[in-house]
Each structure stands twice: as C-alpha cells, then as structure tokens.
Motif scaffolding. Structure first.
Motif, PDB file in Angstrom:
ATOM      1  N   VAL A  61       0.841  -1.204   0.000  1.00 51.61           N
ATOM      2  CA  VAL A  61       0.000   0.000   0.000  1.00 51.61           C
ATOM      3  C   VAL A  61       0.872   1.249   0.000  1.00 51.61           C
ATOM      4  O   VAL A  61       1.796   1.362   0.814  1.00 51.61           O
ATOM      5  N   THR A  62       0.547   2.203  -0.876  1.00 50.80           N
ATOM      6  CA  THR A  62       1.226   3.497  -0.858  1.00 50.80           C
ATOM      7  C   THR A  62       0.230   4.582  -1.228  1.00 50.80           C
ATOM      8  O   THR A  62      -0.734   4.310  -1.944  1.00 50.80           O
ATOM      9  N   THR A  63       0.420   5.804  -0.715  1.00 46.40           N
ATOM     10  CA  THR A  63      -0.535   6.878  -0.991  1.00 46.40           C
ATOM     11  C   THR A  63       0.202   8.170  -1.286  1.00 46.40           C
ATOM     12  O   THR A  63       1.327   8.391  -0.811  1.00 46.40           O
ATOM     13  N   ASP A  64      -0.428   9.038  -2.078  1.00 46.61           N
ATOM     14  CA  ASP A  64       0.236  10.238  -2.571  1.00 46.61           C
ATOM     15  C   ASP A  64      -0.822  11.254  -3.000  1.00 46.61           C
ATOM     16  O   ASP A  64      -1.848  10.881  -3.563  1.00 46.61           O
ATOM     17  N   LEU A  65      -0.577  12.515  -2.688  1.00 43.01           N
ATOM     18  CA  LEU A  65      -1.487  13.607  -3.066  1.00 43.01           C
ATOM     19  C   LEU A  65      -0.826  14.488  -4.119  1.00 43.01           C
ATOM     20  O   LEU A  65       0.343  14.846  -3.987  1.00 43.01           O
ATOM     21  N   ASP A  93       5.997   3.577  -6.825  1.00 42.94           N
ATOM     22  CA  ASP A  93       6.226   3.267  -5.413  1.00 42.94           C
ATOM     23  C   ASP A  93       5.924   1.795  -5.112  1.00 42.94           C
ATOM     24  O   ASP A  93       6.613   1.165  -4.304  1.00 42.94           O
ATOM     25  N   ALA A 153      -5.880  12.508  -4.901  1.00 41.66           N
ATOM     26  CA  ALA A 153      -5.273  11.605  -3.921  1.00 41.66           C
ATOM     27  C   ALA A 153      -5.384  10.185  -4.446  1.00 41.66           C
ATOM     28  O   ALA A 153      -6.483   9.701  -4.702  1.00 41.66           O
ATOM     29  N   THR A 155      -4.262   6.117  -3.820  1.00 44.92           N
ATOM     30  CA  THR A 155      -3.662   5.042  -3.031  1.00 44.92           C
ATOM     31  C   THR A 155      -3.522   3.844  -3.959  1.00 44.92           C
ATOM     32  O   THR A 155      -4.472   3.505  -4.675  1.00 44.92           O
TER      33      THR A 155
ATOM     34  N   ALA B  50       3.880   0.438   2.353  1.00 45.78           N
ATOM     35  CA  ALA B  50       3.707  -0.450   3.503  1.00 45.78           C
ATOM     36  C   ALA B  50       3.277  -1.831   3.006  1.00 45.78           C
ATOM     37  O   ALA B  50       2.857  -1.988   1.863  1.00 45.78           O
ATOM     38  N   ASP B 143       1.383  10.759   3.480  1.00 49.83           N
ATOM     39  CA  ASP B 143       2.023  11.702   2.566  1.00 49.83           C
ATOM     40  C   ASP B 143       1.695  13.094   3.084  1.00 49.83           C
ATOM     41  O   ASP B 143       0.618  13.314   3.639  1.00 49.83           O
TER      42      ASP B 143
END
Lengths: 339, 339
Positions: A61-65, A93, A153, A155, B50, B143
């Motif tokens: 899991v990865t998240t970014d704005l 990522d 956003a 994910t 993660a 983030d």
C-alpha cells in the motif's frame, strides 16, 4: 426540462457542463465507465468499499497527493497528463517494493465550476497510464469532493506474489548499484517550462507550453506524463535486488536514503551517468528505480550499472568523492529555477 | 544556529512552529511517533510503501477526502476532531462491508504556514479514534503535501476474516430492517453550529462554537467527532445481515440505495424513529449502520428494528406511505440551513 434555461445551454455543448451543473451522481455516471476495475478486483466501485484479492495473504500500500499549484498546473498539464502522472508515480512506489501493481483508489477534490471534461480526461489518463505501465491493474474505488483547489489523492496496491518486499535497508558493501529509467529528463522538461512557458509575471502560460512541448516532446512529457519502468520492479526482485527505491527527489538524495537505511555508502561512477552528472544526480521527478544487486548478478532490463555499494558512513560519492564536497549541492534539488 | 532570527523565536514557543519553519522531515519526525501501525502491519511507514497482512487472501478498501470549507471548518473543529472524524467515517465504510478495520493510510495537504501542532492534533485524533473505534488498527503510511486548503485523504482497509462481504444488494422482502447508531444527532449539532456559532456575515466563529459545544456537548460532538458503531459491522455480518451500508446522507437517502441495489422497498416504522421522524430520516452524517436481516434473527447490539423490507418498486416508505408523497423531501438532506 423544467430548468431549461441553464440545462439547455449545457446540453448544446458538453464542454460547458460542470460538476455543479451536472451533479455528483451524473458526473460519476460519466466518469466511472471510462475506468476498469482490473484483475484483482473481487468487488469494484459501487458499495461502501471495494474488495481486492491478495493471493499470498499480504498486500502493498502506498498513498500520494497531487495538488494544483505545488504539484501541477493546468496551464501546463492536460487532464490526461494528470491522471497518467497520478497513476505513474504511485505505481512506481509499488514497483519499488518489488511488487506487481494491482489497483488504485482515487479521491478527487475539485471546484464545482470544474468542467466535467476535466474529470473525464483525468479518468482517461488514469486508465491509459495503468494500461501502459501496469496491464491488468485498475481503479476499484474513489471519492469526489468539493474544494477550491484541484487535488488528486491516489492510493495504490500491489501483490508481492510470495516474495519478500525489497526494502531500502538491504544494500551491502560490494553490491552493484543499478538504475532503470530517465536521469534528469523530467528536470530538463520542468526547466524548459519555467524558462519558456511562463508569462511576464511568472505565471504558467498554456499557449507557450504547447509550443515548448511541440519542440521538446520527450523532455516535457518526462515531466508532465512520465513513463517510469514499473515492470522493472518485479524483475529486480526476481533477480535478487537487495535494496530498491523510487527516485522521486533525484539520484543523490534518494541514494542517500538507501545509504542511511542500509548503513553503507553509495559510490556513483560519473562516466555511467551521461554527459551531465550534476543533472543526473540532482534532477527530481524522473521516477526511475534505483537498486542494489549482489555482485555478478545479470541485471534485468532496463537496469544499467551506475555505481557500487561501499563500506563506510552513510554517504553518496561520485567517483569516490563525497558529493557534499564537490562544490555544488546535489541534495538541494535541480529544477527550472535553479540552474 | 545560523538562521537564529527566525528559528530562535520558533524555539521559544513550539506553538509557533509551522510546516515551513520546521521542514517536512522534522514535521514527520514529530508526527509519526504519535501513531501506531497496528496489528496488520507487516511493514509500516518509512519505505516506498507499507505491507499489510490479508489472512484470508482478500482485503476491503475505501477512500474519502475531507476538505476545509465544504467538509469541516477549523473555527469549529479542533485538529483532534479532524483526525478522529477522518478515522471514524472511513472505519464505518469498512464496517458496512461486514469487515474488521485493520489500517489506514493518510495523506494531508496543508498550507506551509500551518502550525505543526495542528498536524500533531490530527495525528492524535487519528490514533485516539482508531483506539476507541477499531482497537488493533493503525496508520501504516502517509504523505504530506502543500496546498492552500487543508485537505485530509484517508484510505482504510479491512479484513473480512473469511466471510462474504455484506453488500447493498442482498435485502429480500420480509427481511427486518435495523439500524445501529445515532439518528439525526449530527444534523442537530450542525444546526446548532450554523444557528449559534457564526458571526454576522455567516462565517464560523470559534468562540461561539466553544460555548455551543459546552452547552450541547452530545449534539456537537456527534457532528464534529462522531463515534459510530464500528464493531457492529462485524457483528451484523456474523448475525447473517443480507444488506448493509453506512448512513452518511440520512436514513432515507441511504435506505433508497439499498432499495435500488436490492430491487425492494424499505418501509420504516415511524414509532421506531424517535420523536422527530423527519429529522431521523433526513439528518446526514450520523455514520450509523443500516442493515437488513433475515426475519427472526436475534439482532446484535446496538441494532434496533426500524422497519422491514417489502416487495415493490425501489422506494422508501414511512408506515406504508412513500416518503416522496408526505409533503417534505427527506432526500434533500437536513442541515443547519434548511429547517
């Protein structure tokens, strides 16, 4: 029909329809069919949540704005570019863990005056970016909110397919340091845009940006709609990579992260970095993959050797010399405003 | 030390430190220790992504954006409220699938002038909301971006523990309709704030809000920091719920979603909805759970019977009468501006 005055005008030209004039449900009905849920979706959009498969009992899991202004400008990027870049940066990522990207969820906040075609363009960019960079992956859910600032956003999820994740902390002295992807190209694109696609007051200019893009399509596309080597992440894991990360802040700054996490130094070979090692080390946003491999391993495509891991205090070296001592600061970043 | 002028002042009073004055790395170093990764985290924050456990080979995913202005106002909500509410609303979406929430990722965009204590408060609210509503769940990644508008994007994950997800589409004629959570309380809180915590020009007033909250702590907390019955989601699934959703837009609007997805009508019993059925049906943002159960099932706590599923065109009824025909529009929502 009863509100003919406003709606009739909108009906004549779909380009004039906005989120406010169409309403959230109708907007989603226009946008969602442009997306696919992908192979991992056991349950896609439409309920309170989606359900995704995790065959090996784990998921990445990865998240970014991305925010209008600091992260992109609509005067330079098309909506398609935005969707594509939002997909690409998050997919990288996931890839940097050695995982295969499986799905995204996407939450967008936009001014109610935003034309619906902008959201459709973002959706098309997400879909095309996924199709090109991570075939089989899709968009399984999302959210649409109101804001004065267009914000995207994302994910992203990935499947390790039974492998251990490739962390930043596994590099060992003697390892080969290899890189896949562009080096400095996105920064050159950004410099072109800042130098030649802003007006007298420094504001982004869409007409000038179109001209710059026509003249320098590769550099500008590297900045606005990058095509990072996502599939190389799994290939690196299969080849035994000991450490890996996504190069978003420039080769030097990101190599330092591996150095610090692994307790080693990274020594780049200047001759491997092209004609402008400074640009290669400091240019940000290329979203290539930097990895360490055990010595002697056959590198998977498109990785090339750029240095080696050496024992010592965490540091980044260029031909054996600490980059902090060579008269310019590769950690400071390299963008259009700083030569 | 070299930039003593600015930093010394900041050093004297930590409340004056901002994201800009402290820098992203130092901000994260302050914020991350306030969070826990939770039981499902195989790899927490610090790498490109993660890694979470999915014991039964599937995972539930939902995402949601909260934007300053449309979704919250810092004049009314404390940072702790924001973190708590961001957790609570996403946890409820996971619960509405019949899943146990396991983790969140949180992306925040904030003005560089934002005091670091605001981010610390948001982190504390996330942690406390998780601890109270979903013990064992944590924050596994995030983030931090710059924006002119404070924006909080949360993606939440859940574990179905081998069960089928509870969809909106499974309600059958004869099923009991039951609800867990508040009905109209959050809307009453919002009306109190709009009526009594705005200044002459209609802008939110923090001092007045504090007074209203002191006088009406339950209603205002239901709006600003709701405590939905998250654990009831798993309990409903175990009890055999045939359909379920999170009631975010009011009982009537959300019941219509079940009705449409299941091809049935939902008939509410007015006497079960408290003294103000209109408020109960139209009040939004309570984030309770509305579910259908096979007839005769013993309802898990705190569900209570509010109606039954009947055959017919998708519709919402109140004591057998279509709510669309009773002289007010329960689908239009009920907030502080519309009585």
């Amino acid at each position: 029909m009863e509100t003919a005055g406003r709606d009739e005008r909108d009906d004549r030209d779909p380009r004039l329809e906005t989120i406010a004039s169409l309403g959230e449900s109708a907007v989603l009905a226009r946008v969602l069919p442009r997306l696919v849920s992908g192979d991992a979706a056991l349950l896609g959009p439409g309920d309170d949540a989606a359900v995704l498969a995790a065959a090996d009992g784990r998921y990445v899991v990865t998240t970014d704005l991305m925010v209008h202004g600091p992260d992109f400008r609509l005067a330079w990027s098309s909506p398609h570019d935005l969707g594509w870049k939002a997909a690409a940066t998050n997919l990288t990522d996931v890839a940097a863990m050695g995982a295969r990207p499986t799905a995204l969820v996407v939450a967008i906040a936009a001014p109610p005056s935003t034309p619906v075609v902008v959201l459709e363009g973002i959706a098309d960019g997400l879909r095309d970016g996924l199709e090109r960079l991570a075939p089989g992956a899709g968009v399984v859910g999302g959210d649409l909110s109101a804001s004065t600032v267009l914000t995207i956003a994302v994910t992203a999820f990935g499947d390790l397919e039974g492998r251990a994740p490739v962390l930043r902390s596994g590099a060992r002295p003697g390892d080969t340091v290899a890189h896949a992807g562009d080096r400095g190209l996105a920064a050159r694109g950004l410099r072109l845009l800042f130098d030649r696609a802003t007006d007298a007051s420094g504001e982004p200019d869409p007409v000038a940006a179109a001209h710059v893009r026509a003249e320098h399509p590769i550099e500008v596309a590297a900045q606005l709609a990058p095509a990072p080597p996502v599939a190389a992440g799994v290939a690196a894991a299969l080849a035994g990579a000991t450490a890996m990360l996504d190069v978003s802040d420039g080769l030097a700054r990101d190599a330092l992260r591996i150095a610090q996490a692994s307790g080693v130094a990274i020594d780049f070979v200047g001759a491997s970095l092209g004609g402008d090692p400074r640009l290669a080390l400091a240019g940000a946003e290329d979203h290539g993959l930097l990895a360490a491999f055990p010595p002697g391993v056959a590198l998977p495509e498109p990785f090339t050797v750029v240095g080696r891991v050496v024992a010592g205090e965490p540091a980044v070296l260029l031909d054996g010399v600490d980059v902090a001592a060579i008269g310019w600061d590769p950690y400071a970043g390299w963008d259009g405003r700083a030569g």
